[in-house]
Design an enzyme around this catalytic site. Structure first.
Site, short mmCIF file in Angstrom:
data_model
loop_
_atom_site.label_atom_id
_atom_site.label_comp_id
_atom_site.label_asym_id
_atom_site.label_seq_id
_atom_site.Cartn_x
_atom_site.Cartn_y
_atom_site.Cartn_z
N LYS A 1 26.81 -1.83 63.01
CA LYS A 1 26.71 -2.38 64.53
C LYS A 1 28.16 -2.76 64.92
O LYS A 1 28.34 -2.40 66.03
CB LYS A 1 26.20 -3.88 64.10
CG LYS A 1 26.27 -5.06 65.03
CD LYS A 1 25.58 -6.28 64.65
CE LYS A 1 26.60 -7.07 63.74
NZ LYS A 1 27.53 -7.96 64.71
N ARG B 1 28.76 -12.74 71.52
CA ARG B 1 30.28 -12.69 71.89
C ARG B 1 31.01 -11.49 71.87
O ARG B 1 31.75 -11.33 72.73
CB ARG B 1 30.70 -13.55 70.46
CG ARG B 1 32.01 -14.17 70.81
CD ARG B 1 32.72 -14.62 69.56
NE ARG B 1 34.10 -14.87 69.67
CZ ARG B 1 34.86 -13.82 69.87
NH1 ARG B 1 34.66 -12.73 69.54
NH2 ARG B 1 36.27 -14.18 70.33
N ARG C 1 35.44 -19.41 68.13
CA ARG C 1 35.46 -18.06 68.65
C ARG C 1 36.29 -17.91 69.86
O ARG C 1 35.72 -17.76 70.95
CB ARG C 1 34.11 -17.60 68.85
CG ARG C 1 33.19 -17.62 67.56
CD ARG C 1 33.71 -16.92 66.15
NE ARG C 1 33.55 -15.50 66.25
CZ ARG C 1 32.70 -14.80 66.27
NH1 ARG C 1 31.52 -15.24 65.87
NH2 ARG C 1 32.82 -13.50 66.16
N ASP D 1 32.20 -11.27 56.53
CA ASP D 1 31.11 -10.88 56.76
C ASP D 1 30.22 -10.72 55.54
O ASP D 1 28.89 -10.51 55.48
CB ASP D 1 30.85 -9.64 57.47
CG ASP D 1 31.42 -10.03 59.12
OD1 ASP D 1 31.55 -9.08 59.66
OD2 ASP D 1 31.68 -11.07 59.38
N ARG E 1 19.56 -9.58 64.37
CA ARG E 1 20.59 -9.11 65.35
C ARG E 1 21.57 -8.13 64.73
O ARG E 1 22.11 -7.33 65.50
CB ARG E 1 21.61 -10.45 65.51
CG ARG E 1 21.05 -11.51 66.53
CD ARG E 1 22.12 -12.51 66.74
NE ARG E 1 23.28 -12.12 67.23
CZ ARG E 1 24.49 -12.59 67.73
NH1 ARG E 1 24.48 -13.64 67.62
NH2 ARG E 1 25.44 -11.72 68.09
#
Ligand code: EPZ
Length: 419
Positions: free
Chosen positions: A22, A92, A121, A304, A396
């Site tokens: 991704k 984002r 962010r 992550d 997502r």
């Protein structure tokens, strides 16, 4: 709205294939803005975030067509330079069109992304890099407005390593006049993959993957034709699924050179990890040993993977301490894991996890992409059924994760719920 159901217990066995990354696909799709023509991107995962980037490219005037795992993007006639708020607020990474739009059209209007579950962010470092390349940047009414003539090569120093900030700077610099040197660049493999895609377009880049990248501006580029690298975070998540269920799973297509920190911690926790030409094989221990995790920029332990590893610690023998150093609020999964019986104490950016022999299935709520993966992993081990609501968070960034897990023995399903 869909929820994912998981019946805990089965030990996962077999092999499962990892998809395209991704976080490489998103900047590479944005890079097609740089030059008119027919671009081909291969190994593109079917994800909500890829759909969002596709919609954004279409709003900018591109024509996008999916053919299986490939995407054809025609960017001959860009009709707009605006990334609207209602799109950017959902993803984002939309900010990745800023650099390519400035390089191609000399102007861009991108909504400020706003915060998300894991933190504020900001994009200040992106804007500083664009200014260094000669762009004029104004912020008003929640939008970034950027203008420039032809960008000029510059020395860009990032005070903090930023993945998409480095990617924006890279894309803006490839056709700038003269050379650009980026120092304290992020070193993630996705940046190397983007640089490879840009090189295929005729860009002249050296040092990608290190903290110092040099780009020699070129006059023209050609359309890209690139196969996206495997997703190291999906691979790590699937490896943890084997580790947490005392399983034996081959994650096909996983590149172990991208997963050094994760593999080291899995071995420390008692898993047997074998690096084979086909991918990475993980045999989970009966009960993992507690380990300490500190996240950091690549090649340190990836933020992550923090939530997913917390699920493993929750059922480990002993006490493990997690130190999250990248995002200021990346513990939103803790409250939900505690609903499954996990014993976790938060102290600032430390999470102290006391391992327990068992978790108990419950209804939980996904809040962000990796938090939802963590809840699914915990559900694989918990006694009874776990229902993870708001599956769209998972979709997502993971292509059919529940189905991939079912393919190696998990008892997962989907239900529609009115929430
Ligand atoms: C990328 O986000 C990834 N997203 C994130 O993955 C990942 O968690 C993150 O890098 C860190 O590895 C994509 O690649 C699309 P950063 P990014 O800029 O680029 C601060 C997922 O789950 N910062 O490297 O947005 C920032 O607040 C997602 O797939 C500034 O202060 O992250 C953070 O503390 C989540 N100013 C740190 O730097 C800026 O202008 C690192 O952020 C930019 C960032």
């Amino acid at each position: 709205m869909e929820s994912i159901t998981i019946a805990g217990g089965p030990r996962l066995r077999g092999s499962v294939r990892v998809g395209g990354a991704k976080n490489a696909a998103l900047p590479i799709l944005a890079a097609t803005i740089l030059v008119p023509g027919e671009h081909r991107v291969r190994n593109v995962p079917r994800l909500r975030d890829v759909d969002t980037m596709t919609r954004l490219l279409e709003i900018l005037g591109a024509k996008v067509e999916r053919q299986g795992d490939e995407m054809l993007i025609e960017t001959g006639a860009l009709s707009g330079e605006e990334a609207p708020y209602d799109l950017v607020k959902t993803m984002r990474a939309s900010v990745l069109v800023l650099g390519p739009l400035l390089a191609r059209a000399g102007q861009a209007r991108v909504s400020l992304p706003g915060g998300c579950a894991i933190g504020e962010r900001p994009v200040n470092l992106h804007l500083a890099a664009m200014r260094a390349l000669g762009a004029e940047i104004a912020i008003a009414h929640g939008y970034i407005t950027a203008r420039s003539g032809r960008l000029r090569g510059a020395r860009i120093h990032f005070e903090k390593q930023t993945v998409t900030g480095t990617e924006n700077a890279l894309m803006a610099a490839v056709t700038a006049e003269g050379s650009t040197e980026i120092t304290n660049a992020a070193c993630e493999p996705e940046i190397t993959d983007l640089a490879r895609a840009l090189g295929g377009m005729g860009a002249r880049i050296s040092g990608a993957g290190t903290a110092s990248i040099v780009i020699r501006g070129v006059e023209r580029l050609r359309p890209l034709d690139h196969a996206v690298m495997p997703d190291r975070i999906e691979a790590g998540t699937l490896m943890l699924a084997s580790a947490i269920t005392h399983g034996d799973v081959l994650v096909e297509g996983a590149d172990p050179t991208h997963l050094g920190a994760v593999i080291a911690k899995l071995r420390e926790a008692g898993a047997r990890v074998e690096e084979t030409p086909a991918g990475v094989r993980v045999e989970g221990p009966g009960r993992p040993r507690a380990v300490d995790i500190k996240t950091g920029p690549y090649p340190e332990f990836p933020t992550d993977m923090q939530a997913q590893f917390m699920a493993l610690l929750a059922v480990s023998r002993g006490l493990g301490v997690i130190h999250e150093t990248i995002f200021e609020n990346r513990y939103v999964h803790v409250a939900e894991l505690k609903r499954l019986g996990a014993d976790i104490t938060l102290d600032g950016n430390l999470a102290i996890v006391r391992g327990k022999p068992a978790l108990s299935g419950a209804r939980v709520m996904a809040t962000d992409l990796r938090a939802s993966a963590s809840l699914v992993l915990a559900g694989l081990r918990a006694e009874g059924e776990t229902v993870v609501a708001r599956a769209y968070h998972l979709d997502r960034g993971y292509e059919r994760l529940d189905e991939k897990l079912a393919g190696i023995g998990a008892r997962t399903g989907r239900i529609k719920e009115r929430l």
